[in-house]
Design a protein around this motif. Structure first.
Motif, PDB file in Angstrom:
ATOM      1  N   GLU A   1     115.186  31.344  33.201  1.00 15.13           N
ATOM      2  CA  GLU A   1     114.154  30.908  32.255  1.00 15.13           C
ATOM      3  C   GLU A   1     113.622  32.074  31.434  1.00 15.13           C
ATOM      4  OE1 GLU A   1     114.168  29.976  35.418  1.00 15.13           O
ATOM      5  OE2 GLU A   1     113.600  27.874  35.625  1.00 15.13           O
ATOM      6  N   VAL A   2     113.643  33.254  32.023  1.00 13.54           N
ATOM      7  CA  VAL A   2     113.144  34.432  31.315  1.00 13.54           C
ATOM      8  C   VAL A   2     114.221  34.963  30.368  1.00 13.54           C
ATOM      9  CG1 VAL A   2     112.286  36.790  31.613  1.00 13.54           C
ATOM     10  CG2 VAL A   2     111.533  34.980  33.179  1.00 13.54           C
ATOM     11  N   VAL A   3     115.429  35.134  30.875  1.00 15.55           N
ATOM     12  CA  VAL A   3     116.465  35.745  30.043  1.00 15.55           C
ATOM     13  C   VAL A   3     117.028  34.771  29.016  1.00 15.55           C
ATOM     14  CG1 VAL A   3     117.059  37.544  31.708  1.00 15.55           C
ATOM     15  CG2 VAL A   3     118.293  35.382  31.770  1.00 15.55           C
ATOM     16  N   TRP A   4     116.933  33.469  29.263  1.00 15.58           N
ATOM     17  CA  TRP A   4     117.389  32.538  28.229  1.00 15.58           C
ATOM     18  C   TRP A   4     116.222  32.042  27.373  1.00 15.58           C
ATOM     19  CZ3 TRP A   4     121.686  31.649  25.740  1.00 15.58           C
ATOM     20  CH2 TRP A   4     121.646  30.618  24.777  1.00 15.58           C
ATOM     21  N   ASP A   5     115.257  31.374  28.017  1.00 17.12           N
ATOM     22  CA  ASP A   5     114.213  30.697  27.236  1.00 17.12           C
ATOM     23  C   ASP A   5     113.337  31.689  26.468  1.00 17.12           C
ATOM     24  OD1 ASP A   5     115.397  28.693  28.670  1.00 17.12           O
ATOM     25  OD2 ASP A   5     113.572  27.899  29.556  1.00 17.12           O
ATOM     26  N   LEU A   6     113.147  32.887  27.007  1.00 17.30           N
ATOM     27  CA  LEU A   6     112.335  33.886  26.285  1.00 17.30           C
ATOM     28  C   LEU A   6     113.202  34.854  25.481  1.00 17.30           C
ATOM     29  CD1 LEU A   6     109.590  34.758  28.943  1.00 17.30           C
ATOM     30  CD2 LEU A   6     109.486  33.097  27.071  1.00 17.30           C
ATOM     31  N   ASP A   7     114.131  35.522  26.158  1.00 15.16           N
ATOM     32  CA  ASP A   7     114.873  36.592  25.481  1.00 15.16           C
ATOM     33  C   ASP A   7     115.847  36.049  24.443  1.00 15.16           C
ATOM     34  OD1 ASP A   7     113.432  38.246  27.077  1.00 15.16           O
ATOM     35  OD2 ASP A   7     115.073  38.796  28.423  1.00 15.16           O
ATOM     36  N   THR A   8     116.207  34.777  24.552  1.00 15.30           N
ATOM     37  CA  THR A   8     117.102  34.199  23.550  1.00 15.30           C
ATOM     38  C   THR A   8     116.341  33.237  22.634  1.00 15.30           C
ATOM     39  OG1 THR A   8     118.895  34.421  25.137  1.00 15.30           O
ATOM     40  CG2 THR A   8     119.332  33.072  23.205  1.00 15.30           C
ATOM     41  N   GLU A   9     115.810  32.154  23.206  1.00 17.15           N
ATOM     42  CA  GLU A   9     115.217  31.117  22.344  1.00 17.15           C
ATOM     43  C   GLU A   9     113.924  31.569  21.681  1.00 17.15           C
ATOM     44  OE1 GLU A   9     115.126  27.554  24.749  1.00 17.15           O
ATOM     45  OE2 GLU A   9     117.125  26.997  23.984  1.00 17.15           O
TER      46      GLU A   9
ATOM     47  N   GLN B   1     112.976  34.597  21.157  1.00 12.85           N
ATOM     48  CA  GLN B   1     113.331  35.665  20.208  1.00 12.85           C
ATOM     49  C   GLN B   1     113.816  35.062  18.893  1.00 12.85           C
ATOM     50  OE1 GLN B   1     112.882  38.700  19.724  1.00 12.85           O
ATOM     51  NE2 GLN B   1     112.538  39.696  21.696  1.00 12.85           N
ATOM     52  N   GLU B   2     114.624  34.002  18.982  1.00 12.72           N
ATOM     53  CA  GLU B   2     115.110  33.337  17.774  1.00 12.72           C
ATOM     54  C   GLU B   2     113.953  32.742  16.982  1.00 12.72           C
ATOM     55  OE1 GLU B   2     119.464  32.036  19.494  1.00 12.72           O
ATOM     56  OE2 GLU B   2     118.143  30.434  18.741  1.00 12.72           O
ATOM     57  N   ALA B   3     113.033  32.081  17.696  1.00 13.13           N
ATOM     58  CA  ALA B   3     111.868  31.489  17.022  1.00 13.13           C
ATOM     59  C   ALA B   3     111.060  32.582  16.325  1.00 13.13           C
ATOM     60  CB  ALA B   3     110.999  30.740  18.028  1.00 13.13           C
ATOM     61  N   ALA B   4     110.932  33.727  16.989  1.00 13.32           N
ATOM     62  CA  ALA B   4     110.159  34.827  16.406  1.00 13.32           C
ATOM     63  C   ALA B   4     110.849  35.340  15.134  1.00 13.32           C
ATOM     64  CB  ALA B   4     110.000  35.944  17.427  1.00 13.32           C
ATOM     65  N   ALA B   5     112.176  35.522  15.212  1.00 13.03           N
ATOM     66  CA  ALA B   5     112.915  36.020  14.043  1.00 13.03           C
ATOM     67  C   ALA B   5     112.759  35.052  12.875  1.00 13.03           C
ATOM     68  CB  ALA B   5     114.390  36.204  14.403  1.00 13.03           C
TER      69      ALA B   5
END
Ligand SMILES: CC1=C(CCC(=O)O)c2cc3nc(cc4[nH]c(cc5[nH]c(cc1n2)c(C)c5CCC(=O)O)c(CCC(=O)O)c4C)C(CCC(=O)O)=C3C
Ligand SMILES: [Fe+2]
Length: 363
Positions: free
Chosen positions: A279-287, A289-293
């Motif tokens: 949940e940390v490495v996918w939902d935060l570090d990927t998803e 991060q994408e929302a932030a970009a």
């Protein structure tokens, strides 16, 4: 009396530690059967399972959780021996091998009579506490001559937890670009749960919402320790059918909101997780991060405490507290429970999920 016997007296008869966790797949072929174990009887739509299976496949079908847990266990073993506490450590999970039923059977074969249980969830609530009690009770029932198993208490507000998260927030802040460092929004996130489950969290007299109250309190303690006057608490990784309300807002929606408020940078602290789970490495570090970009926001993520050596120190402090009968060392004021014998709930009706209405009664 031999030295083992003497030691055992100091240890209140405790002769082992069971490290109890969630479990996760270790190869691609494990992913589906693992997800079936997690969601058995829980009304999670197949589309959601397809999505989550794909998330695991991005990591080669291997959850990070098992290696992280084994690393923590090694550190705890060192810390225990350094403090002269003799407790061999056993490892068991709710949803994947080593399964807790098999582990408790092994403990019984090894002659373990009385063990402490460290759960990898710091929280109260059904998913974070009561379900681990159910695991303990189920595992004991499946075994002849099962050892007595006493779970350790909630540790979401242990001073070392707060200190580790606060240090991680400051380290994340330092990674921001010089312009991002000013006006960065601090956002805490924890695993969402169904609103109705949260409403029934705690003893009936606690007033409900034990999990979300503890999450909010932990966030306030960590923010203050890290020197932040303002912060948000949001949720992530919701599951279940979309028509069932879960705790909101979701982290990705919140990033959009924060951007609209004029913030150009965000520090995300996964206060709800002890280590870098999927949940940390996918939902935060990927998803996230994408929302932030997408919204032109710089996002940095604070580390989780699992790999910090102080995490093992805290675990052994909790054990020591139980062995010595000392008062709980904690910073929060919300109810903190979780320590019971053999999977008993913390009290009558504690964190009991209301029974679903039969289909015929639904409008
Ligand atoms: C509160 C909470 C914690 C924190 C406390 C604790 O740590 O226990 C937690 C941890 C974790 N949850 C995990 C994985 C999953 N959780 C799921 C589903 C669910 N979680 C829920 C809640 C929580 N979950 C709930 C209410 C559900 C709905 C189904 C149900 O009522 O049970 C699903 C099904 C698919 C989906 O996501 O829908 C998976 C795969 C992993 C392992 C990750 C890895 O492999 O690294 C970990 C540590
Ligand atoms: Fe989960």
């Amino acid at each position: 009396m031999d030295s083992m016997g003497v030691c055992n007296e100091d240890q209140q008869g405790y002769d082992a530690l069971l490290f109890l966790s969630f479990g996760g797949p270790e190869k691609p072929a494990d992913v589906r059967p693992f997800l079936e174990n997690v969601t058995r009887g829980r009304n999670v739509p197949p589309e959601r399972l397809d999505d989550v299976a794909e998330h695991y496949m991005h990591f080669g079908g291997v959850s990070p959780i098992n290696a992280l847990n084994r690393d923590i266990i090694n550190r705890v073993a060192e810390e225990l021996s350094g403090r002269g506490i003799r407790l061999p450590i056993y490892f068991g999970n709710r949803n994947w091998h080593p399964m807790v039923e098999d582990t408790v059977a092994e403990m019984s074969r090894d002659g373990v009579k009385r063990a402490l249980v460290f759960p990898t969830s710091a929280w109260g609530g059904y998913s974070g506490c009561r379900q681990y009690h159910e695991d303990i009770a189920r595992a004991r029932e499946s075994v002849d001559d099962a050892p007595d198993l006493r779970k350790l208490r909630h540790y979401y507000d242990h001073p070392l937890m707060v200190e580790m998260f606060a240090d991680a927030i400051r380290a994340a802040q330092a990674q921001l670009s010089p312009s991002g460092r000013e006006g960065a929004r601090l956002v805490f996130t924890a695993h969402s749960v169904p609103e109705s489950a949260d409403a029934h969290g705690g003893l009936p007299d606690d007033g409900g919402y034990l999990y979300s109250r503890q999450v909010n309190e932990a966030a306030a303690l960590c923010a203050s320790k890290a020197g932040f006057a303002e912060f948000d608490v949001v949720w992530q990784s919701r599951s279940g059918p979309p028509q069932i309300p879960w705790l909101e807002p979701d982290i990705c929606d919140h990033i959009e909101y924060v951007a609209a408020q004029g913030h150009r940078s965000v520090i995300v602290c996964p206060v709800g997780f002890v280590s870098d789970h999927l949940e940390v490495v996918w939902d935060l570090d990927t998803e996230a991060q994408e929302a932030a970009a997408e919204h032109n926001v710089e996002l940095v993520r604070a580390a989780t405490p699992g790999t910090d050596s102080r995490f093992a120190t805290m675990i052994v402090d909790l054990i020591d507290e139980e062995l010595s009968g000392a008062q709980a060392v904690r910073l929060g004021a919300q109810p903190s429970r979780g320590a019971t014998l053999n999977g008993e709930p913390c009290g009558e009706g504690c964190c009991q999920i209301p029974r679903r209405r039969p289909a015929s009664a639904q409008a």
